[in-house]
Scaffold this active site. Sequence first.
Site, PDB file in Angstrom:
ATOM      1  CG  ASP A 140      -2.007  -0.957   1.241  1.00 20.71           C
ATOM      2  OD1 ASP A 140      -2.323  -1.504   0.176  1.00 20.71           O
ATOM      3  OD2 ASP A 140      -2.590  -1.183   2.328  1.00 20.71           O
ATOM      4  NE  ARG A 191      -4.651  -1.405  -4.200  1.00 22.11           N
ATOM      5  CZ  ARG A 191      -4.343  -1.650  -2.932  1.00 22.11           C
ATOM      6  NH1 ARG A 191      -3.849  -0.682  -2.151  1.00 22.11           N
ATOM      7  NH2 ARG A 191      -4.500  -2.855  -2.422  1.00 22.11           N
ATOM      8  CE  LYS A 194     -11.429   9.730  -7.674  1.00 21.09           C
ATOM      9  NZ  LYS A 194     -12.726  10.429  -7.580  1.00 21.09           N
ATOM     10  NE  ARG A 295      -6.192   5.525   5.776  1.00 22.96           N
ATOM     11  CZ  ARG A 295      -5.426   4.981   6.734  1.00 22.96           C
ATOM     12  NH1 ARG A 295      -4.884   5.737   7.668  1.00 22.96           N
ATOM     13  NH2 ARG A 295      -5.189   3.698   6.754  1.00 22.96           N
TER      14      ARG A 295
END
Length: 314
Positions: A140, A191, A194, A295
């Site tokens: 990530d 990946r 935004k 989040r």
Amino acid sequence: MARIVRDRLNGLLRQAILAAVANRTVRRFVRRYGMRLGASRFVAGETLDDAVRAIRGLNERGLLANTTLLGELIRDPDEARAVAGTYEGVVQRLVDEGLRANVALKLTHLGLALDEELAFENVARVVSRAAELGSFVRIDMEESEWVDATLRIYRRLRDAGSENVGIVLQAYLYRSEVDLASLLQLRPNVRLVKGAYLEPPDVAYPRKQDVDAAFVRLLERSLRESGFTAVATHDERLIEHAIAFAAREGIERERFQFQLLYGVRPQLQLDLVRRGYEVLVATPYGPEWYPYLMRRLAERPANLLFFVRSLLAR
Ligand code: FDA
């Protein structure tokens, strides 16, 4: 006009929610009641068994999944090593259960905030275990301060011969188009998102329409030139743009997939599967769900209403 006002209000609420993440009273309240108030909509549960159950349900509906043991910013090296050990166990369990799922992890959960070398060793362990088991690991992307180190670690893994590892680029960062260009020679598995963190205007586009436009540029280039593109958004306009662009450019369906978050737009997830697209649902679990939940609330302040309704219904 109404749209501008709404975007402005949502932007302010988003900033307020992200700022509240560090507030002790808010944290104590949400951690205590959050799971019952609705965190379970976005998180599979607190244990790996919960995640396995949720992933099996998704697989049965034709959806792929990844899972993440929630947690970030580990400050103790032994704890970071233990997290890597847990991830090795998670990969093994997913394989043993015959699930169509892999893992996605955060490098600060593996010690990046302490020592880059430690994070590298830890993630390399997980990636190598996953390779032995024929599985894949997604790294990530976190706050902008970790992007350089995260990309360095990704490159080291690829240079060492690991093919079963992917990266994330965030459209809100000005730098991401340059980062994508410099990764292309690796034919990366990317990946595109935004971006979920509160970033200052000198590193990230503050306006939603600029983020969306940057997403389109990254998407088109990645679909054409990356090895594989995971289009990770719930934005139907961008999803339809990806579908139309891929069709126009003759990009095979094996070279991209859509990724959405657990609990977000479940009907859209199934509609895309019915239309013949590969869809992966990011399905996190673990007791450390608080920052993740905040989040998700910040992305869509209307989710706060969902929480308030759950509170009133008690
Ligand atoms: P946008 O926020 O414009 O939303 C489009 C529409 O989707 C909204 O109008 C709403 O209908 C719906 N929607 C979006 N978010 C929602 C929510 N939370 N609840 C309900 N509805 C919602 N970020 C990051 O910085 N690093 C990372 O590694 C990742 N990883 C990642 C993986 C996957 C699989 C996804 C889908 C997302 C991420 N993200 C991420 C998060 C990402 O950066 C972004 O914050 C969210 O995806 C929300 O943005 P959208 O692209 O959905 O668009």
